[in-house]
Design a protein around this motif. Sequence first.
Motif: not given
Length: 464
Positions: A127, A163, A165, A178-179, A438
């Motif tokens: 990430g 993190h 993605v 991000d996640k 993902n």
Amino acid sequence: MAVACGYNQSAAVSEDGFLFFCGEHQAGLIGYGDAANKHDAKVAVFTQAQCIPAPVLMVSLGSVHTGIVTDEGELFMCGRGNHGILGVGDLNGRDIPTRIPKNLFHGEAVLMVACRYTHTAVLTQPGMVYTFGNGKNGRLGHGDEVDQLSPKRVDSLFTKGVHAVMIAAGVAHTVALDKDGNVFTWGNGGKGRLGHNDEQNQLEPVEVNPACFGGRKITFISANGLHNAAVTAEGLLFTWGLNASGQLGHNDNTTRFTPTLMQTGPLAQALAVMAACGVRFTLVVTRDGGLWATGCNEMEQLGLGDFHDRFFFHQVGLSNGFSRRRVTTAAAGRHHSAVVTSDGEIWTWGAGCEGELGHGVSSLDTQFLTVPTRVQGFDEEHTRIGRFVRPRAEQTLPVLMSLHTRLGAQSLLSTLSDDSIEEIINSLVAVPGRVRENRSLMTLLGFANVPRLRMCRTCNLPVS
């Protein structure tokens, strides 16, 4: 991406991970090497690249350079070396794809690359976001405006524990998702493209206020030119930035300085899966496999059968055979567009004067196409485009036979639950292991719209 559109080029990745290019072949941009590189030659039909290790996961086309990610997590770059956009440590171009050592990414496998005009962004497995190339306006996100000749991690995201993605790149700005569904932007803030309700440049990533999205989780982002698009988990579409040609789709030409919910036209009633931002236009794929377009249409890039700009989204392909196809992913370039369908076909339209549509340039009929037109030639080679396409009949046949009342009477499948059987069948749509978790990248590669097979409760057979 399964398909990518550059300035005057197109690229496509087959289900087996082979890479194909067409269009203007200048300065090694499409990576055929010195022997074939005639600098300004036209490759008018999709031609397989011979000097790239397969399988390829995705490809991204900038205006003068190309990025290629393999299933093994390796990054290859080719094209011109302006500002260090290849990440090879110098300003020299590369005529053939050149591997970027993994140690430059702290040993991390590469998941995604986003190439734009003068900079490149890379996403790795853990990430992390890396950038290189032109540092003007802070588009690299390192707190300065210094060019980077090699990949450099965006440390402000790292120190915040972000993190990522998904990444996207515009003409002079960068976007990361991000996640947790939060969006970060940095670089040139002109025309509101960063979404912070101003035009200030940002030298480091700044989170777009979640309230702009109504607190909803974003699952997909796209950027190009001076505008952006984002899709929520519920299928809502937000756009912002320059809107001079109607590329934001709000039925006006008013620039938006913050993400704005799509509430205009019939698309407002549909559920979006992904968006592809072109230079001054936008394409959207919906959950039912439909394709919609808005914005500049001077080169027929909207695929609506004319040259007229649109200021809200119109559905594409209602008057030809394209309407019966299910679109899985789309790409938008400067003046042309391309999509991949669930059956592995590629359709292109718009300006094709440099061969970027892949239909040849033997006549004016194929230099400008007003509606989506299927690219011929792949069928003859038994090649289907897209890493995620409908399973072939020979792949599902053993499962079907095992489920047959008589032929499969002794099969272990007969003892499994319907859900387990469906999972086995759908696993035939291969997903590279690194990508499986993902969802944003899988959507970009077209997985979200591949028709799933389900079990018929009456006959106990799979149906699409």
